[in-house]
Design a protein around this motif. Structure first.
Motif, PDB file in Angstrom:
ATOM      1  N   ALA A  66       4.735   8.314 -11.922  1.00  0.00           N
ATOM      2  CA  ALA A  66       5.079   7.819 -10.581  1.00  0.00           C
ATOM      3  C   ALA A  66       4.057   8.282  -9.551  1.00  0.00           C
ATOM      4  CB  ALA A  66       6.476   8.296 -10.192  1.00  0.00           C
ATOM      5  N   PHE A  67       3.635   9.538  -9.654  1.00  0.00           N
ATOM      6  CA  PHE A  67       2.657  10.067  -8.696  1.00  0.00           C
ATOM      7  C   PHE A  67       1.309   9.372  -8.869  1.00  0.00           C
ATOM      8  CE2 PHE A  67       5.071  14.349  -8.671  1.00  0.00           C
ATOM      9  CZ  PHE A  67       6.067  13.771  -7.892  1.00  0.00           C
ATOM     10  N   ALA A  68       0.950   9.085 -10.106  1.00  0.00           N
ATOM     11  CA  ALA A  68      -0.298   8.349 -10.339  1.00  0.00           C
ATOM     12  C   ALA A  68      -0.203   6.949  -9.754  1.00  0.00           C
ATOM     13  CB  ALA A  68      -0.593   8.280 -11.841  1.00  0.00           C
ATOM     14  N   ALA A  69       0.970   6.321  -9.876  1.00  0.00           N
ATOM     15  CA  ALA A  69       1.157   4.980  -9.308  1.00  0.00           C
ATOM     16  C   ALA A  69       0.980   5.003  -7.798  1.00  0.00           C
ATOM     17  CB  ALA A  69       2.548   4.457  -9.670  1.00  0.00           C
ATOM     18  N   ILE A  70       1.524   6.024  -7.132  1.00  0.00           N
ATOM     19  CA  ILE A  70       1.383   6.128  -5.684  1.00  0.00           C
ATOM     20  C   ILE A  70      -0.079   6.366  -5.306  1.00  0.00           C
ATOM     21  CG2 ILE A  70       1.999   7.486  -3.651  1.00  0.00           C
ATOM     22  CD1 ILE A  70       4.710   8.031  -4.982  1.00  0.00           C
ATOM     23  N   ALA A  71      -0.745   7.254  -6.050  1.00  0.00           N
ATOM     24  CA  ALA A  71      -2.147   7.563  -5.740  1.00  0.00           C
ATOM     25  C   ALA A  71      -3.037   6.336  -5.923  1.00  0.00           C
ATOM     26  CB  ALA A  71      -2.637   8.714  -6.621  1.00  0.00           C
ATOM     27  N   VAL A  72      -2.851   5.617  -7.044  1.00  0.00           N
ATOM     28  CA  VAL A  72      -3.646   4.409  -7.279  1.00  0.00           C
ATOM     29  C   VAL A  72      -3.275   3.329  -6.263  1.00  0.00           C
ATOM     30  CG1 VAL A  72      -4.157   2.566  -8.925  1.00  0.00           C
ATOM     31  CG2 VAL A  72      -3.950   4.921  -9.720  1.00  0.00           C
ATOM     32  N   GLY A  73      -1.969   3.284  -5.914  1.00  0.00           N
ATOM     33  CA  GLY A  73      -1.519   2.333  -4.912  1.00  0.00           C
ATOM     34  C   GLY A  73      -2.084   2.605  -3.539  1.00  0.00           C
ATOM     35  N   ALA A  74      -2.587   3.805  -3.311  1.00  0.00           N
ATOM     36  CA  ALA A  74      -3.273   4.130  -2.060  1.00  0.00           C
ATOM     37  C   ALA A  74      -4.768   3.857  -2.158  1.00  0.00           C
ATOM     38  CB  ALA A  74      -3.037   5.599  -1.699  1.00  0.00           C
ATOM     39  N   ILE A  88      -6.130   3.131   6.788  1.00  0.00           N
ATOM     40  CA  ILE A  88      -6.685   3.898   5.666  1.00  0.00           C
ATOM     41  C   ILE A  88      -6.100   5.304   5.670  1.00  0.00           C
ATOM     42  CG2 ILE A  88      -8.780   4.826   4.612  1.00  0.00           C
ATOM     43  CD1 ILE A  88     -10.351   2.540   5.828  1.00  0.00           C
ATOM     44  N   ALA A  89      -5.953   5.880   6.867  1.00  0.00           N
ATOM     45  CA  ALA A  89      -5.380   7.223   6.978  1.00  0.00           C
ATOM     46  C   ALA A  89      -3.993   7.278   6.352  1.00  0.00           C
ATOM     47  CB  ALA A  89      -5.328   7.645   8.443  1.00  0.00           C
ATOM     48  N   LEU A  90      -3.208   6.219   6.536  1.00  0.00           N
ATOM     49  CA  LEU A  90      -1.872   6.174   5.957  1.00  0.00           C
ATOM     50  C   LEU A  90      -1.951   6.269   4.426  1.00  0.00           C
ATOM     51  CD1 LEU A  90       0.958   3.779   7.064  1.00  0.00           C
ATOM     52  CD2 LEU A  90       0.563   4.198   4.650  1.00  0.00           C
ATOM     53  N   GLN A  91      -2.952   5.614   3.831  1.00  0.00           N
ATOM     54  CA  GLN A  91      -3.117   5.699   2.374  1.00  0.00           C
ATOM     55  C   GLN A  91      -3.402   7.139   1.949  1.00  0.00           C
ATOM     56  OE1 GLN A  91      -2.283   2.690   1.418  1.00  0.00           O
ATOM     57  NE2 GLN A  91      -2.604   2.071   3.553  1.00  0.00           N
ATOM     58  N   LEU A  92      -4.241   7.808   2.715  1.00  0.00           N
ATOM     59  CA  LEU A  92      -4.597   9.184   2.375  1.00  0.00           C
ATOM     60  C   LEU A  92      -3.419  10.123   2.580  1.00  0.00           C
ATOM     61  CD1 LEU A  92      -8.200   9.299   3.912  1.00  0.00           C
ATOM     62  CD2 LEU A  92      -7.482   8.643   1.613  1.00  0.00           C
ATOM     63  N   VAL A  93      -2.572   9.845   3.579  1.00  0.00           N
ATOM     64  CA  VAL A  93      -1.364  10.645   3.782  1.00  0.00           C
ATOM     65  C   VAL A  93      -0.447  10.520   2.564  1.00  0.00           C
ATOM     66  CG1 VAL A  93       0.773  10.783   5.132  1.00  0.00           C
ATOM     67  CG2 VAL A  93      -1.415  10.629   6.295  1.00  0.00           C
ATOM     68  N   GLY A  94      -0.328   9.311   2.024  1.00  0.00           N
ATOM     69  CA  GLY A  94       0.484   9.120   0.833  1.00  0.00           C
ATOM     70  C   GLY A  94      -0.030   9.923  -0.343  1.00  0.00           C
ATOM     71  N   THR A 131       0.833  -1.194   0.000  1.00  0.00           N
ATOM     72  CA  THR A 131       0.000   0.000   0.000  1.00  0.00           C
ATOM     73  C   THR A 131       0.872   1.249   0.000  1.00  0.00           C
ATOM     74  OG1 THR A 131      -0.038   0.182   2.405  1.00  0.00           O
ATOM     75  CG2 THR A 131      -1.609  -1.351   1.410  1.00  0.00           C
ATOM     76  N   ALA A 132       0.281   2.393   0.355  1.00  0.00           N
ATOM     77  CA  ALA A 132       1.077   3.610   0.538  1.00  0.00           C
ATOM     78  C   ALA A 132       2.097   3.423   1.656  1.00  0.00           C
ATOM     79  CB  ALA A 132       0.174   4.794   0.847  1.00  0.00           C
ATOM     80  N   TYR A 133       1.851   2.471   2.538  1.00  0.00           N
ATOM     81  CA  TYR A 133       2.854   2.036   3.520  1.00  0.00           C
ATOM     82  C   TYR A 133       4.137   1.648   2.791  1.00  0.00           C
ATOM     83  CZ  TYR A 133       5.000  -1.481   6.670  1.00  0.00           C
ATOM     84  OH  TYR A 133       5.857  -2.218   7.425  1.00  0.00           O
ATOM     85  N   THR A 134       3.994   0.921   1.683  1.00  0.00           N
ATOM     86  CA  THR A 134       5.139   0.453   0.917  1.00  0.00           C
ATOM     87  C   THR A 134       5.791   1.565   0.121  1.00  0.00           C
ATOM     88  OG1 THR A 134       3.962  -1.657   0.668  1.00  0.00           O
ATOM     89  CG2 THR A 134       5.879  -1.300  -0.735  1.00  0.00           C
ATOM     90  N   PHE A 135       4.977   2.385  -0.527  1.00  0.00           N
ATOM     91  CA  PHE A 135       5.500   3.338  -1.499  1.00  0.00           C
ATOM     92  C   PHE A 135       5.932   4.659  -0.884  1.00  0.00           C
ATOM     93  CE2 PHE A 135       1.799   1.099  -3.583  1.00  0.00           C
ATOM     94  CZ  PHE A 135       2.560   0.028  -3.990  1.00  0.00           C
ATOM     95  N   VAL A 136       5.371   5.019   0.261  1.00  0.00           N
ATOM     96  CA  VAL A 136       5.674   6.310   0.877  1.00  0.00           C
ATOM     97  C   VAL A 136       6.238   6.142   2.283  1.00  0.00           C
ATOM     98  CG1 VAL A 136       4.694   8.492   1.692  1.00  0.00           C
ATOM     99  CG2 VAL A 136       3.953   7.548  -0.493  1.00  0.00           C
ATOM    100  N   ALA A 137       5.527   5.405   3.163  1.00  0.00           N
ATOM    101  CA  ALA A 137       5.879   5.381   4.582  1.00  0.00           C
ATOM    102  C   ALA A 137       7.197   4.674   4.861  1.00  0.00           C
ATOM    103  CB  ALA A 137       4.747   4.739   5.380  1.00  0.00           C
ATOM    104  N   VAL A 138       7.435   3.505   4.235  1.00  0.00           N
ATOM    105  CA  VAL A 138       8.671   2.765   4.508  1.00  0.00           C
ATOM    106  C   VAL A 138       9.903   3.530   4.025  1.00  0.00           C
ATOM    107  CG1 VAL A 138       9.977   0.676   3.920  1.00  0.00           C
ATOM    108  CG2 VAL A 138       7.604   0.495   4.669  1.00  0.00           C
ATOM    109  N   PRO A 139       9.958   3.987   2.759  1.00  0.00           N
ATOM    110  CA  PRO A 139      11.138   4.768   2.366  1.00  0.00           C
ATOM    111  C   PRO A 139      11.261   6.085   3.129  1.00  0.00           C
ATOM    112  CG  PRO A 139       9.521   4.647   0.575  1.00  0.00           C
ATOM    113  CD  PRO A 139       9.093   3.683   1.605  1.00  0.00           C
ATOM    114  N   ALA A 140      10.119   6.674   3.550  1.00  0.00           N
ATOM    115  CA  ALA A 140      10.187   7.896   4.355  1.00  0.00           C
ATOM    116  C   ALA A 140      10.835   7.621   5.705  1.00  0.00           C
ATOM    117  CB  ALA A 140       8.792   8.481   4.555  1.00  0.00           C
ATOM    118  N   ALA A 141      10.508   6.455   6.295  1.00  0.00           N
ATOM    119  CA  ALA A 141      11.137   6.079   7.560  1.00  0.00           C
ATOM    120  C   ALA A 141      12.628   5.818   7.364  1.00  0.00           C
ATOM    121  CB  ALA A 141      10.440   4.848   8.135  1.00  0.00           C
TER     122      ALA A 141
END
Length: 551
Positions: free
Chosen positions: A346-354, A145-151, A64-74
Motif C-alpha cells: 500500500a505504501f509503495a502504491a501511494i509513493a508511486v501514485g505521487a 507537486i508539493a502535495l505529491q511530496l507530502v504524500g 494523485t497523492a491528492y486522491t490517496f492521501v489528501a482527500v481521505p485526510a480531509a
C-alpha cells in the motif's frame, strides 16, 4: 505507531520503487519516434499515445497523492465539505474535457503548440498574455507537486523514517526527489506514461482489498459512519465549534458546490492536464477518454471513505515530532490494520501514485518556461534541441520549487496545497477556454482581469488562518463579497475576472484599441490527424506497442 523502522515495509517499498525507477529509465526508448532532442518527443511523448495508454496516463496524471492521501485526510479531519466534494468535482470535469479539450488538441496540432500559453499567444497575438498564462501555470503547479511530496513524506514517516531532526525527516523525500528528477530528465513524458500502468494496478489492488477487508474488521459500515458522525459533532477545543460536518448542512451548501465546480473548471487548465491531452494521437482519443475516465470517480469515492475508517480505527495521527498531522491517517490505518507486507505494498502504491503525476507536472511546467519565457523573451531563435535541453533543466528547478513549498508551508491539511493552485490556475480559464470558441475578448481586458483576480485570490487565501497552526494560507474558503456565504475563493476570483474582462472589452473595442493578430484559422479547431497541416504521426506503433505490418 512505529517509533522504529518497519523493515518489512521498507524493503517492499524499496523493491517496488527500484523496479519503477528502472522502468522510468527504460522508458526513454519506449514507443520512440526519434531522438529526445525536441519538445514533441521529450515533453509530449511523440504526440502518439492511443486510448489505452492515454487512459492510464490521464489517470496517473489526475488521480494523485491528492486522491490517496489528501482527500481521505480531509475527510478524517473535518468531514464531507473539505473532502467529499472531490467526488462530484471529478464527475463534472469530464463533460468539460469532452467539449473543450478536443478543440484545443486540434488547434495545437495544426499549429505546433506545446503549451496552453502557446495557444493563447497565437490566438490573441500577445506575448504578454502568453507570459501571464505561463507564469500562472508554473506557479500553480508548484503546490500541486508539493502535495505529491507530502504524500510520500507521510508514507516514509509511517514506516519509521525521520523524527524530530529536520534532515532525517526530509532525507528520504530528498532521495525520492533526486530519483524522480533523474528519470524525468532522461526519459521525459514516456517515463510517467509507462509507470502509470504499475501505479494504477497497485492502487486498484490496494483499494479493492481495503474496501472489502476493513469494514469487516471495523464492525461494518454502520459503525464506521456512526464513529465519523460522532467525531464531526464533537466541539473542536481550539475553536469551540463542531470539528466538521458529517453531512453538510444548509450553511455548508455554498462551500460544497463552489469547491466542486471551481475545482472541475480548474483541473484541465493545469499545464500537466493539457500536456497529457496533447500527447494523444487524435482528437477522438481525447473524447473517448472523457467518456471512460469517470470509472476513476468510483475509486475516488471509496478512497475518501478510508478517512472515516481511520476515525473508527482510532489511528494515532501524531507524527514522530509529536505534532498531530491528519496526512498520516491513511498510512497509519494500513500500518495498524494490515500485516506489514501488505502495508508495504500500500505504501509503495501511494509513493508511486505521487511520483507519476509529479513527473508529468514538472515536465509540463518546464515546457511552459522553455516555450513561453525562454524562447519568447530570452532566445527567440532557439533550436528544437536547445528548447529540449532548457526544458530538461527547468524540470529540475520546478521540483526544487515544489520542495520549497513542502518545507515552507502548512502541511497539516495538504489538500489546501491543491486548492491554492486552483485559485491561481482558474484565472487562465477566460483566455484559454474563451479563446477556443470566440475572439471577442480583448487581449488587454483578459490581461487586466487575470491580474485583478490573481491579486484578489492570493490576498484572500493568505488571510485564511488555520486555527490549529495559526499559519496563513490555512484554507481556501472565504465569504463571498457582501454576503455571509462561504465559497471557494477561486470561483469568486473567477467571477471578478470575468466581469473585468467583459467590461474592459466593451470599452477597449469602443475605443478601437488594437487587439492583436489571430494566427489561428476557424478550421484549426476541428482538424484531426491526417487532415492537411496537422502534424503527421509516425508509422511506428499500434495500440499495444507493436510495429504495424508494412505492405
Amino acid at each position: 505507531m512505529n517509533t522504529s523502522v518497519d523493515w518489512v515495509q521498507l524493503i517492499i517499498v524499496i523493491i517496488i520503487f527500484t523496479a519503477v525507477t528502472a522502468m522510468g529509465f527504460m522508458a526513454s526508448r519506449w514507443r520512440r519516434t526519434g531522438e529526445l532532442d525536441n519538445l514533441d518527443e521529450w515533453g509530449l511523448g511523440g504526440r502518439g499515445f492511443g486510448t489505452f495508454v492515454t487512459w492510464f496516463l490521464l489517470g496517473g496524471d489526475l488521480y494523485t497523492a491528492y486522491t490517496f492521501v489528501a482527500v481521505p485526510a480531509a475527510m478524517y479531519a473535518t468531514g464531507a465539505i473539505s473532502g467529499f466534494f472531490a467526488v462530484p468535482y471529478t464527475i463534472v470535469v469530464y463533460p468539460i474535457i469532452f467539449v473543450f479539450m478536443s478543440r484545443l488538441w486540434s488547434v495545437a496540432h495544426r499549429n505546433g503548440y506545446v503549451t496552453p500559453a502557446d495557444f493563447v499567444g497565437g490566438r490573441y497575438g500577445s506575448r504578454g498574455l502568453s507570459l501571464a498564462v505561463a507564469v500562472t501555470g508554473i506557479l500553480a503547479t508548484m503546490p500541486y507537486i508539493a502535495l505529491q511530496l507530502v504524500g510520500m513524506q507521510a508514507v516514509f514517516e509511517t514506516m519509521g523514517l525521520g523524527g524530530n531532526n529536520t534532515l532525517a525527516k526530509d532525507l528520504p523525500l530528498l532521495i525520492a526527489f533526486a530519483v524522480l528528477a533523474a528519470y524525468t530528465y532522461s526519459s521525459g513524458l514516456r517515463a510517467p506514461a509507462m509507470i502509470a500502468f504499475v501505479k494504477d494496478g497497485l492502487i486498484y489492488l490496494v483499494i479493492g482489498v481495503a474496501i472489502i477487508y476493513l469494514p469487516h474488521v471495523l464492525g461494518g459500515w454502520d459503525t464506521i459512519f456512526d464513529a465519523a458522525k460522532t467525531k464531526m459533532a464533537t466541539p473542536n477545543p481550539t475553536t469551540g465549534k463542531p470539528t466538521g460536518a458529517f453531512i453538510p448542512g444548509e450553511a455548508g451548501y455554498s462551500a460544497y458546490w463552489t469547491l466542486a465546480l471551481g475545482s472541475a473548471m480548474a483541473l484541465f487548465m493545469y499545464p500537466h492536464s493539457v500536456t497529457a491531452v496533447l500527447s494523444t494521437k487524435n482528437r477522438n482519443v481525447v473524447r473517448r477518454n472523457a467518456a471512460i475516465l469517470p470509472a476513476y470517480s468510483l475509486l475516488l469515492g471509496l478512497l475518501a471513505l478510508l478517512g472515516y475508517m481511520a476515525i473508527t480505527a482510532k489511528v494515532n495521527v501524531k507524527g514522530l515530532d509529536g505534532i498531530a498531522n491528519p496526512q498520516l491517517a491513511i498510512p497509519r490505518l494500513f500500518d495498524q490494520e494490515f500485516p506489514s507486507w501488505f502495508a508495504g505494498i500500500a505504501f509503495a502504491a501511494i509513493a508511486v501514485g505521487a511520483l507519476v503525476p509529479a513527473a508529468i507536472m514538472s515536465i509540463a511546467a518546464a515546457n511552459l518556461f522553455t516555450r513561453n519565457i525562454y524562447r519568447d523573451f530570452l532566445k527567440k531563435d532557439a533550436t528544437p534541441a536547445q528548447e529540449a535541453k532548457v526544458s530538461k533543466l527547468a524540470s529540475l528547478l520546478v521540483k526544487f520549487g515544489a520542495l520549497v513549498f513542502v518545507l515552507g508551508m502548512d502541511k497539516t491539511i495538504s489538500l489546501n496545497l491543491q486548492l491554492l493552485g486552483g485559485i491561481w490556475i482558474l484565472q487562465t480559464f477566460p483566455a484559454i477556454v474563451g479563446g477556443l470558441f470566440t475572439r471577442w475578448f480583448h487581449r488587454w481586458a483578459l490581461l487586466a482581469g487575470w491580474a485583478v483576480a490573481m491579486v484578489y485570490g492570493t490576498i484572500s487565501a493568505y488571510r485564511v488562518i488555520n486555527p490549529a497552526t495559526k499559519k496563513h494560507f490555512g484554507g481556501s474558503l472565504a465569504n463571498f463579497p457582501f454576503t455571509d456565504k462561504q465559497v471557494y475563493i477561486a470561483l469568486t476570483a473567477f467571477v471578478i475576472n470575468l466581469v473585468v474582462v467583459i467590461v474592459l472589452t466593451v470599452i477597449l473595442r469602443a475605443l478601437k484599441v488594437p487587439d492583436g493578430v489571430d494566427s489561428t484559422h476557424p478550421t484549426d479547431y476541428l482538424a484531426d490527424a491526417g487532415d492537411p497541416g496537422v502534424k503527421d504521426l509516425p508509422e511506428l506503433v499500434d495500440e499495444d506497442g507493436a510495429a504495424p505490418a508494412k505492405s
